[in-house]
Structure formats: structure tokens, C-alpha cells
Enzyme design. Structure first.
Site, PDB file in Angstrom:
ATOM      1  N   SER A 197      37.238  47.422  35.011  1.00  0.00           N
ATOM      2  CA  SER A 197      36.059  46.608  34.768  1.00  0.00           C
ATOM      3  C   SER A 197      34.897  47.203  35.574  1.00  0.00           C
ATOM      4  CB  SER A 197      36.363  45.180  35.225  1.00  0.00           C
ATOM      5  OG  SER A 197      35.221  44.382  35.150  1.00  0.00           O
ATOM      6  N   LYS A 229      35.747  48.463  30.549  1.00  0.00           N
ATOM      7  CA  LYS A 229      35.094  47.176  30.244  1.00  0.00           C
ATOM      8  C   LYS A 229      33.773  47.150  30.983  1.00  0.00           C
ATOM      9  CE  LYS A 229      36.025  42.547  32.142  1.00  0.00           C
ATOM     10  NZ  LYS A 229      37.010  41.447  32.219  1.00  0.00           N
ATOM     11  N   LYS A 278      30.565  45.019  32.191  1.00  0.00           N
ATOM     12  CA  LYS A 278      29.998  43.698  32.394  1.00  0.00           C
ATOM     13  C   LYS A 278      28.606  43.698  31.778  1.00  0.00           C
ATOM     14  CE  LYS A 278      33.093  41.547  34.879  1.00  0.00           C
ATOM     15  NZ  LYS A 278      33.677  40.293  34.394  1.00  0.00           N
ATOM     16  N   ASP A 319      32.098  42.291  28.656  1.00  0.00           N
ATOM     17  CA  ASP A 319      32.401  40.961  29.197  1.00  0.00           C
ATOM     18  C   ASP A 319      31.119  40.293  29.657  1.00  0.00           C
ATOM     19  OD1 ASP A 319      33.409  38.710  30.388  1.00  0.00           O
ATOM     20  OD2 ASP A 319      34.527  39.745  31.965  1.00  0.00           O
ATOM     21  N   GLU A 373      33.951  39.702  25.347  1.00  0.00           N
ATOM     22  CA  GLU A 373      34.666  38.662  26.085  1.00  0.00           C
ATOM     23  C   GLU A 373      33.717  37.553  26.523  1.00  0.00           C
ATOM     24  OE1 GLU A 373      36.692  40.428  29.394  1.00  0.00           O
ATOM     25  OE2 GLU A 373      37.471  38.530  30.136  1.00  0.00           O
ATOM     26  N   ASP A 409      38.155  34.145  27.764  1.00  0.00           N
ATOM     27  CA  ASP A 409      38.700  34.205  29.122  1.00  0.00           C
ATOM     28  C   ASP A 409      38.552  32.806  29.735  1.00  0.00           C
ATOM     29  OD1 ASP A 409      39.209  34.634  31.833  1.00  0.00           O
ATOM     30  OD2 ASP A 409      37.513  35.945  32.185  1.00  0.00           O
ATOM     31  N   LYS A 434      44.744  35.218  32.380  1.00  0.00           N
ATOM     32  CA  LYS A 434      44.712  35.340  33.842  1.00  0.00           C
ATOM     33  C   LYS A 434      45.609  34.233  34.378  1.00  0.00           C
ATOM     34  CE  LYS A 434      40.023  37.102  34.556  1.00  0.00           C
ATOM     35  NZ  LYS A 434      38.640  36.578  34.641  1.00  0.00           N
ATOM     36  N   GLY A 457      41.958  40.343  35.452  1.00  0.00           N
ATOM     37  CA  GLY A 457      42.096  40.527  36.893  1.00  0.00           C
ATOM     38  C   GLY A 457      41.024  39.744  37.614  1.00  0.00           C
TER      39      GLY A 457
HETATM   40  O1  NPG Z   1      40.012  44.238  37.918  1.00  0.00           O
HETATM   41  O2  NPG Z   1      40.491  42.554  39.167  1.00  0.00           O
HETATM   42  C1  NPG Z   1      39.734  43.159  38.405  1.00  0.00           C
HETATM   43  C2  NPG Z   1      38.422  42.526  38.062  1.00  0.00           C
HETATM   44  C3  NPG Z   1      38.223  42.383  36.607  1.00  0.00           C
HETATM   45  O3  NPG Z   1      36.021  41.980  35.858  1.00  0.00           O
HETATM   46  C4  NPG Z   1      37.030  41.521  36.316  1.00  0.00           C
HETATM   47  N1  NPG Z   1      37.157  40.242  36.590  1.00  0.00           N
HETATM   48  O4  NPG Z   1      35.318  37.923  34.652  1.00  0.00           O
HETATM   49  O5  NPG Z   1      37.145  38.956  34.313  1.00  0.00           O
HETATM   50  C5  NPG Z   1      36.205  38.675  35.047  1.00  0.00           C
HETATM   51  C6  NPG Z   1      36.092  39.299  36.411  1.00  0.00           C
HETATM   52  C7  NPG Z   1      36.141  38.347  37.546  1.00  0.00           C
HETATM   53  C8  NPG Z   1      36.166  38.808  38.798  1.00  0.00           C
HETATM   54  C9  NPG Z   1      36.174  37.013  37.382  1.00  0.00           C
HETATM   55  C10 NPG Z   1      36.209  37.985  39.875  1.00  0.00           C
HETATM   56  C11 NPG Z   1      36.212  36.159  38.446  1.00  0.00           C
HETATM   57  C12 NPG Z   1      36.235  36.654  39.693  1.00  0.00           C
END
Ligand code: NPG
Length: 368
Positions: free
Chosen positions: A135, A161, A163, A189, A214, A239, A263, A291
Site C-alpha cells: 500500500s 495499491k 491511496k 483505496d 476500495e 473495506d 481485515k 493490513g
Molecule cells: O500494509 O499494513 C499495511 C497497511 C495497508 O493501507 C493499508 N491500510 O485503509 O487499508 C487501509 C490502511 C489502513 C492503515 C487502515 C492503518 C487503517 C489503519
């Protein structure tokens, strides 16, 4: 064997680089770890809640409070360390899925260690390694983004991915597509940053052959997602909106998504995560493992989950060094774009005592 108590431990780990999403910028990860202790077994859990309620209504301080006052005491009546009994015991308490997930994870780890069974096997995994995506946060400029993506591709990540948020969407996606070609597995995302009024704008992303978009709209807006999905060629993945197997079934039935990000922390635990996997598989809906900047503990469990057969898309199961210079467990290291599925009992990893000590901000023992 009964649980004798649970240790709550707050840790703080610096990130290797700031991570910016549509809901904020993180420079460190604080997290709540749980150690469930029985007479001759213990297990680790990790709570995915963030320090502030920006991604979800849950946040670390609230999780610690509800664990201490309600959830952990509710396990006092359990006659043995049995993860399947945790969710029913906690059901009278509304919501708080991240806190519940962490507690169930700790009990599950303890139970499986006692039985000598790896988590992956207990969940029904069919692979011994999983393909990994990464990400990539919002950056100050497109050249900076292209450098970051190039670096991750050099490391071997199999899917990118990006953001996105209003003002950082079409151009960065176009630039990444042009620079790295049509073969790159690419998805975006939004973390709820758009509204239905953005439909025509988001339809411009259709030109770039994305795997999925997403969570474009707010968490509770399943009908809005269904309407948006009808206007986009890009598949909509949910998500934040998916909080249980029931909500996944509803979202799929309404046409609000055609792909699901699972998740475990968000849905109340690995057992509910497996149920979501099963519901999606029954509907022919692909899933992937999200994640939340987990330490090696949560990462180990996510990789085990991602090895189930319905996880047909690479997850945000990146290597430890994506976020941390020093993980609290032996690090997960990318090999040929994959991470190995742990095959020792329970999570298959434990915190390294000296690292754990270094990152610990405080501990608290909740006896039962
Ligand atoms: O690889 O752990 C990872 C992060 C992946 O982008 C990621 N997570 O929205 O999915 C999400 C985002 C996130 C991170 C969401 C931290 C909430 C807290």
C-alpha cells in the site's frame, strides 16, 4: 485449562517513512498487544485500532478501556482456553470488534500452542506462501510517488495499491500506469473520501484497468456503493463497510461490492474473518487480506489467513520492513514477492524480548 489473566501492553514503533492516507498522516505506530496467560500456555493478540478514531470509531484508548472493564472479565467464566467460546462470551457487549478480535486472537494462539497446531492449518490454509502487495501512501508529488513505486517493484511486490483522495487520484494513477505499463496489478483505496456526486470523476479511473477501487464512499453507505458500482467499470471493493459475515452477505446481495477486503481486526477476529471468506467464496466473490500496519504478531496471523483458498488477490501483507526497521518478532522478509506462511504452533512467532522491552510504553495486568 483456565485463563489466569491478560496482560495489556502498549507499544510504540517508529515508521520507516510517514504514511499518508485520506484520513491522516502517521509517523509512528502505537499498538495494544495482549498476552493471554493460562496455567501452562500463553498466547499473543494484537489490537489493530489506531491511536485516534479516524479510520474507525474504535481507537486504542477505548479498546484498552473496554478490554479492562468488560471483555477480559467476561472470560472469567470460561472453563478452558477455547477461542470458539470467546465471541459468544463477548456478544452481550455491543460493537468493539477490534478489541474483541485482539482478545480472541490471544486465546486462539494459546489454544493452538497447547494443541501444537499452526494457525494456518487451524483456519484451513492451502498454501505455504502468499503473494504480497504493498500500500503506497499519498505523496507530495507524482515524481516522488513514481520513485516509491519503482522501489517497491524492485523489492518484488506483486501488486501496488495507491491511496487516493480528491485532488490525488486521476493524475497519480495515470502516471503510474504510463510508467510501469498495463501488466502492473494496480488498485486504489479511497478510505471513504468521496461522495456519489463524484461518480463521473471516479469513472475516469476506468481508463486505467484497475483491479479495484476500495471503499470510495462512507462506511454505512451500502446503497450508495451499489449505485456507484453500476456506474463504474472498475470493480468496487469494500473495506470499512464490511464488519461481519452478515454485512458481507448484505453488501454482496445489494451489489455494493464485487470484491472484499478482509481485515480480521475490523470484523471481530480470525474466526469471523474465515466466515466472511466462506460467504464470499459461496458467492464467487474474490477476497484479499488487508493490513493495518501490524507488527510481526498480526502479520503472522494475516499471512496464515491469506493462505485460505478464496484469497485469490494479493493482500496488503507486506514485509516487516515496509513499515518497521525493527519488528518485534523475527521479521517477515519478502522472497520472490511472497511471504512464507508460519508453520509452527499458534501464530508461529513470538515477540523478541529485548525488542519488546525497548518499544513498550506501559503494561497492565488484568487478573481473572
Ligand atoms: O500494509 O499494513 C499495511 C497497511 C495497508 O493501507 C493499508 N491500510 O485503509 O487499508 C487501509 C490502511 C489502513 C492503515 C487502515 C492503518 C487503517 C489503519
Amino acid at each position: 485449562m483456565k485463563l489466569t489473566g491478560v496482560e495489556l501492553r502498549r507499544v510504540r514503533l517508529p515508521l520507516v517513512a510517514p504514511f499518508r492516507t485520506s484520513f491522516g498522516t502517521q509517523t509512528e505506530r502505537t499498538a495494544l498487544l495482549l498476552r493471554a496467560v493460562g496455567a501452562d500456555a500463553e498466547g499473543w493478540g494484537e489490537c489493530v485500532a489506531m491511536a485516534d478514531p479516524l479510520y474507525s470509531s474504535e481507537y486504542e484508548g477505548a479498546c484498552a478501556d473496554v478490554l479492562r472493564r468488560f471483555l477480559i472479565p467476561a472470560l472469567g467464566g470460561l472453563r478452558r482456553l477455547d477461542a470458539a467460546a470467546v465471541a459468544p462470551a463477548l456478544a452481550p457487549f455491543k460493537g468493539h470488534r477490534m478489541a474483541k478480535a485482539a482478545l480472541e486472537m490471544a486465546v486462539l494462539d494459546a489454544e493452538l500452542r497447547t494443541r501444537g497446531e499452526p494457525l494456518a492449518r487451524a483456519l484451513g490454509a492451502v498454501h505455504d506462501r502468499v503473494p504480497c502487495g504493498v500500500s503506497v501512501g499519498i505523496m507530495d508529488s507524482v515524481p516522488e510517488l513514481l520513485d516509491a513505486v519503482a522501489g517497491y517493484l524492485d523489492e518484488g511486490y506483486l501488486r501496488i495499491k495507491l491511496k487516493i483522495e480528491p485532488g490525488w487520484d486521476i493524475e497519480p494513477v495515470r502516471a503510474v500506469r504510463e510508467r510501469f505499463g498495463d501488466e502492473l496489478l494496480l488498485q486504489v483505496d479511497a478510505n471513504t473520501a468521496y461522495t456519489l456526486a463524484d461518480t463521473r470523476h471516479l469513472a475516469r479511473l476506468d481508463a486505467f484497468g484497475l483491479l479495484l477501487i476500495e471503499q470510495p464512499l462512507e462506511e454505512e453507505d451500502l446503497l450508495g456503493h451499489a449505485q456507484l458500482a453500476r456506474s463504474l467499470a472498475t470493480p468496487v471493493c469494500l473495506d470499512e463497510s464490511i464488519t461481519s459475515a452478515r454485512s458481507a452477505a448484505a453488501a454482496i446481495t445489494l451489489g455494493a461490492c464485487s470484491i472484499v477486503n478482509i481485515k480480521p481486526g475490523r470484523v471481530g477476529g480470525y474466526l469471523e474473518a474465515r466466515r466472511i471468506h466462506d460467504v464470499c467464496a459461496a458467492h464467487g466473490v474474490p477476497v484479499w487480506c488487508g493490513g493495518m500496519l501490524e507488527t510481526g504478531l498480526g502479520r503472522a496471523a494475516n499471512v496464515a489467513l491469506a493462505a485460505l483458498p478464496g484469497f485469490t488477490l494479493p493482500g496488503d501483507t507486506s514485509a516487516s520492513d515496509r513499515f518497521y526497521r525493527t519488528d518485534i518478532t523475527d521479521p517477515f522478509v519478502l522472497a520472490d514477492g511472497h511471504l512464507p506462511v508460519p508453520d509452527s504452533p499458534g501464530l508461529g512467532v513470538v515477540p523478541l524480548p529485548e525488542v519488546l522491552e525497548e518499544v513498550t510504553v506501559g503494561t497492565e495486568w488484568i487478573p481473572l
